[in-house]
Motif scaffolding. Structure first.
Motif, PDB file in Angstrom:
ATOM      1  N   PRO A  45     -18.742  -5.190   4.300  1.00 34.54           N
ATOM      2  CA  PRO A  45     -18.322  -6.314   3.468  1.00 34.54           C
ATOM      3  C   PRO A  45     -18.071  -7.540   4.329  1.00 34.54           C
ATOM      4  N   SER A  46     -18.172  -8.720   3.717  1.00 40.62           N
ATOM      5  CA  SER A  46     -17.911  -9.957   4.452  1.00 40.62           C
ATOM      6  C   SER A  46     -16.477 -10.417   4.195  1.00 40.62           C
ATOM      7  N   THR A  47     -15.728  -9.597   3.490  1.00 40.30           N
ATOM      8  CA  THR A  47     -14.366  -9.975   3.077  1.00 40.30           C
ATOM      9  C   THR A  47     -13.323  -9.201   3.893  1.00 40.30           C
ATOM     10  N   PRO A  48     -12.092  -9.729   3.957  1.00 39.20           N
ATOM     11  CA  PRO A  48     -11.044  -8.999   4.685  1.00 39.20           C
ATOM     12  C   PRO A  48     -10.487  -7.842   3.854  1.00 39.20           C
ATOM     13  N   ALA A  49      -9.572  -7.099   4.459  1.00 43.24           N
ATOM     14  CA  ALA A  49      -8.878  -6.024   3.735  1.00 43.24           C
ATOM     15  C   ALA A  49      -8.129  -6.628   2.544  1.00 43.24           C
ATOM     16  N   PRO A  50      -7.877  -5.837   1.505  1.00 44.06           N
ATOM     17  CA  PRO A  50      -7.125  -6.363   0.359  1.00 44.06           C
ATOM     18  C   PRO A  50      -5.787  -6.969   0.804  1.00 44.06           C
ATOM     19  N   VAL A  51      -5.366  -8.007   0.067  1.00 40.77           N
ATOM     20  CA  VAL A  51      -4.122  -8.710   0.407  1.00 40.77           C
ATOM     21  C   VAL A  51      -2.958  -7.721   0.534  1.00 40.77           C
ATOM     22  N   GLN A  55      -0.539  -7.377   3.719  1.00 37.85           N
ATOM     23  CA  GLN A  55       0.908  -7.614   3.630  1.00 37.85           C
ATOM     24  C   GLN A  55       1.680  -6.403   4.147  1.00 37.85           C
ATOM     25  N   ALA A  56       1.186  -5.219   3.789  1.00 38.71           N
ATOM     26  CA  ALA A  56       1.863  -3.994   4.254  1.00 38.71           C
ATOM     27  C   ALA A  56       1.794  -3.904   5.779  1.00 38.71           C
ATOM     28  N   ALA A  57       0.638  -4.271   6.342  1.00 42.71           N
ATOM     29  CA  ALA A  57       0.493  -4.216   7.799  1.00 42.71           C
ATOM     30  C   ALA A  57       1.449  -5.216   8.457  1.00 42.71           C
ATOM     31  N   ALA A  58       1.574  -6.420   7.848  1.00 44.85           N
ATOM     32  CA  ALA A  58       2.473  -7.440   8.412  1.00 44.85           C
ATOM     33  C   ALA A  58       3.922  -6.947   8.371  1.00 44.85           C
ATOM     34  N   ARG A  59       4.291  -6.318   7.251  1.00 41.63           N
ATOM     35  CA  ARG A  59       5.665  -5.777   7.142  1.00 41.63           C
ATOM     36  C   ARG A  59       5.900  -4.733   8.233  1.00 41.63           C
ATOM     37  N   GLU A  60       4.911  -3.851   8.391  1.00 42.48           N
ATOM     38  CA  GLU A  60       5.024  -2.804   9.412  1.00 42.48           C
ATOM     39  C   GLU A  60       5.240  -3.408  10.789  1.00 42.48           C
ATOM     40  N   LEU A 277      -1.298   2.222  12.496  1.00 45.47           N
ATOM     41  CA  LEU A 277      -0.919   1.083  11.652  1.00 45.47           C
ATOM     42  C   LEU A 277      -1.783   1.060  10.385  1.00 45.47           C
ATOM     43  N   GLY A 278      -3.077   1.241  10.587  1.00 45.78           N
ATOM     44  CA  GLY A 278      -4.002   1.216   9.459  1.00 45.78           C
ATOM     45  C   GLY A 278      -3.725   2.338   8.472  1.00 45.78           C
ATOM     46  N   GLN A 279      -3.375   3.491   8.979  1.00 47.82           N
ATOM     47  CA  GLN A 279      -3.097   4.617   8.075  1.00 47.82           C
ATOM     48  C   GLN A 279      -1.931   4.282   7.138  1.00 47.82           C
ATOM     49  N   VAL A 280      -0.892   3.678   7.712  1.00 48.47           N
ATOM     50  CA  VAL A 280       0.289   3.364   6.899  1.00 48.47           C
ATOM     51  C   VAL A 280      -0.062   2.283   5.873  1.00 48.47           C
ATOM     52  N   ALA A 281      -0.740   1.230   6.338  1.00 48.52           N
ATOM     53  CA  ALA A 281      -1.055   0.108   5.440  1.00 48.52           C
ATOM     54  C   ALA A 281      -2.085   0.507   4.386  1.00 48.52           C
ATOM     55  N   ALA A 282      -2.967   1.454   4.724  1.00 46.10           N
ATOM     56  CA  ALA A 282      -4.083   1.814   3.844  1.00 46.10           C
ATOM     57  C   ALA A 282      -3.629   2.400   2.511  1.00 46.10           C
ATOM     58  N   VAL A 283      -2.401   2.896   2.452  1.00 45.64           N
ATOM     59  CA  VAL A 283      -1.901   3.438   1.183  1.00 45.64           C
ATOM     60  C   VAL A 283      -2.045   2.375   0.087  1.00 45.64           C
ATOM     61  N   GLU A 284      -1.829   1.110   0.455  1.00 49.45           N
ATOM     62  CA  GLU A 284      -1.891   0.011  -0.523  1.00 49.45           C
ATOM     63  C   GLU A 284      -3.314  -0.236  -1.046  1.00 49.45           C
ATOM     64  N   ALA A 285      -4.300   0.241  -0.293  1.00 49.09           N
ATOM     65  CA  ALA A 285      -5.691   0.015  -0.721  1.00 49.09           C
ATOM     66  C   ALA A 285      -5.999   0.737  -2.027  1.00 49.09           C
ATOM     67  N   GLY A 287      -3.826   0.946  -4.562  1.00 54.10           N
ATOM     68  CA  GLY A 287      -2.967   0.439  -5.633  1.00 54.10           C
ATOM     69  C   GLY A 287      -3.732  -0.445  -6.606  1.00 54.10           C
ATOM     70  N   PRO A 288      -3.121  -0.769  -7.779  1.00 51.06           N
ATOM     71  CA  PRO A 288      -3.803  -1.555  -8.811  1.00 51.06           C
ATOM     72  C   PRO A 288      -4.150  -2.975  -8.367  1.00 51.06           C
ATOM     73  N   GLU A 289      -3.270  -3.573  -7.524  1.00 51.73           N
ATOM     74  CA  GLU A 289      -3.507  -4.951  -7.071  1.00 51.73           C
ATOM     75  C   GLU A 289      -4.780  -5.017  -6.226  1.00 51.73           C
ATOM     76  N   ALA A 290      -4.905  -4.044  -5.302  1.00 54.81           N
ATOM     77  CA  ALA A 290      -6.098  -4.004  -4.444  1.00 54.81           C
ATOM     78  C   ALA A 290      -7.343  -3.739  -5.289  1.00 54.81           C
ATOM     79  N   LYS A 291      -7.210  -2.870  -6.282  1.00 54.22           N
ATOM     80  CA  LYS A 291      -8.382  -2.505  -7.097  1.00 54.22           C
ATOM     81  C   LYS A 291      -8.979  -3.740  -7.783  1.00 54.22           C
ATOM     82  N   LEU A 292      -8.075  -4.572  -8.306  1.00 57.57           N
ATOM     83  CA  LEU A 292      -8.533  -5.796  -8.981  1.00 57.57           C
ATOM     84  C   LEU A 292      -9.356  -6.661  -8.019  1.00 57.57           C
ATOM     85  N   GLU A 293      -8.818  -6.820  -6.818  1.00 55.85           N
ATOM     86  CA  GLU A 293      -9.490  -7.633  -5.801  1.00 55.85           C
ATOM     87  C   GLU A 293     -10.835  -7.000  -5.395  1.00 55.85           C
TER      88      GLU A 293
END
Ligand SMILES: Cc1ncc(COP(=O)(O)O)c(C=O)c1O
Length: 405
Positions: A45-51, A55-60, A277-285, A287-293
């Motif tokens: 993909p040419s896009t970044p990881a879902p927002v 955000q989860a990675a930044a919090r971590e 880090l990615g494993q922890v943040a990936a849980v959010e991938a 979720g419903p918010e990521a799915k929409l994106e």
């Protein structure tokens, strides 16, 4: 005592290049000197990881968690999330204990192949097909047999082909790898055919490795999973494609019980673990918010695929794979060249458009005259911006008009 001369290189390490990586290197080189490169060679993909993931990675990162090694099979939260995803997406009850988190699906393939196949075993895959299966298996001493799957088979294997191969060989293969949607063709195996293949594999003691990493990117109907029919095979998934997290290097395998412990031991030795880090943040991938994106990206891939397939005739192309999913167009350019590697290089040099020669997926075999020979095909990725995809097609059409034999 005389010097013993021995090559510093092993024979089994002499794998084919992954040509797309060579093209990508050349495209990156050109990008440093020219401002005109459109990269349509890489399968990403040419896009970044879902927002939500970022955000989860930044919090971590703003906390004190050490992000050290995780369990070899991955963090519990992600394994549980992936197991729950199988229930909601396919209605399959998956025990998180059978989910292994790996460094990309590539990490899963190495561990699965090592766990399940011995040197000399035969594993079937399609031609055209994803090159790293072939190259990794060959490096491990496994015999790879490619089944010709052309436009008549929609580039996918059938039970009849497997039965016929087995009857001729006198014994079933040790394994079969299928991908649906596939790379490079994007075609799906129908639900009924995948079910029939999974049943045939179980009945014949063949390990089915079902590469499901393009699931989520389908334009017709959703792809079905091999475990909806038989749990004796392995499912492989990844965050690299639908989830737009290619460089995060997180994939997974869903394993039948006899493979779980061996794969766990192999993963611990091969990689220790996937990036923490990615494993922890990936849980959010998931979720419903990521799915929409992420579903928004799929809508764009669909538009891009339609644009490219509609414009292929401008290049004089008459045969292409009817992509049901993934983000590729795979087209026959035999009217333009019998050396797709040189042709793709010339296209890059002349137009700034980076595309992949078909030899990655169906290597040229000297003396074999096959319409599926990859020297007569190219693949382009439609994962970029729609304007870039259109501009690339315009440049390709102009180039062909100027140079066609
Ligand atoms: C069919 C297929 N399987 C596996 C992979 C490996 O992907 P990753 O290791 O990023 O999960 C790719 C990458 O392009 C692919 O196309």
């Amino acid at each position: 005592m005389g010097r013993v001369s021995r090559s510093p290189l092993s024979q089994r390490g002499q794998v084919e290049p992954f040509h797309v990586m060579e093209l990508l290197k050349a495209a990156n080189q050109r990008a440093r000197t020219h401002g005109d490169v459109i990269t349509m060679c890489a399968g990403q993909p040419s896009t970044p990881a879902p927002v939500a993931v970022r955000q989860a990675a930044a919090r971590e990162l703003s906390g004190d968690a050490p992000h050290g090694y995780t369990d070899a099979m991955g963090v519990a939260a992600l394994r549980e999330t992936i197991a729950a995803h199988y229930l909601s997406a396919y209605g399959i009850d998956v025990d998180p204990a059978s989910v292994a988190i790996t460094p990309g699906s590539s990490g899963a393939f190495t561990a699965i192949f090592l766990a399940a196949f011995d040197p000399g075993d035969v594993v079937l895959m399609t031609r055209p097909g994803y090159p790293a299966y072939r190259n990794t298996l060959q490096a491990l001493g496994v015999r790879v047999v490619e089944l010709d799957c052309g436009p008549e088979q929609r580039f996918q294997p059938t039970v009849e082909m497997l039965a016929e191969w087995t009857a001729q060989a006198g014994a079933p293969p040790a394994g079969l790898i299928v991908a649906s949607p596939a790379n490079p063709t994007g075609t799906l195996i129908t639900d009924a055919e995948l079910a029939a293949i999974a049943t045939w594999c179980e009945e014949n003691g063949v390990l089915l490795v079902s590469d499901e990493i393009y699931h989520g990117i389908t334009f017709t109907e959703p792809a079905s999973s091999a475990w909806q029919t038989s749990r004796s095979g392995v499912l492989v998934g990844s965050l690299s494609k639908y989830y737009s997290m290619t460089g995060w290097r997180i994939g997974w395998a869903v394993l039948p019980t006899p493979l779980v412990r061996t794969v766990e031991l192999l993963l611990g030795n091969l990689h220790i673990c996937a990036p923490a880090l990615g494993q922890v943040a990936a849980v959010e991938a998931f979720g419903p918010e990521a799915k929409l994106e992420l579903d928004g990206h799929v809508a764009r891939y669909r538009v891009n695929r339609d644009h490219v397939l509609a414009r292929l005739p401008e290049l004089g192309v008459r045969t292409w794979a009817p992509a049901d999913g993934a983000f590729y167009a795979y087209a026959d350019i035999s009217h333009l060249t019998r050396d797709s590697t040189a042709w793709c290089r010339e296209v890059l040099d002349e137009t700034g458009v980076a595309i992949t020669p078909g030899v990655d997926f169906a290597p040229h075999r000297p003396g074999v005259d096959s319409p599926l020979d990859g020297s007569r095909w190219f693949r382009l990725s439609v994962a970029g911006a729609t304007a870039d995809v259109d501009e690339a097609m315009t440049r390709l059409a102009t180039f062909v008009a100027r140079t066609a034999p």
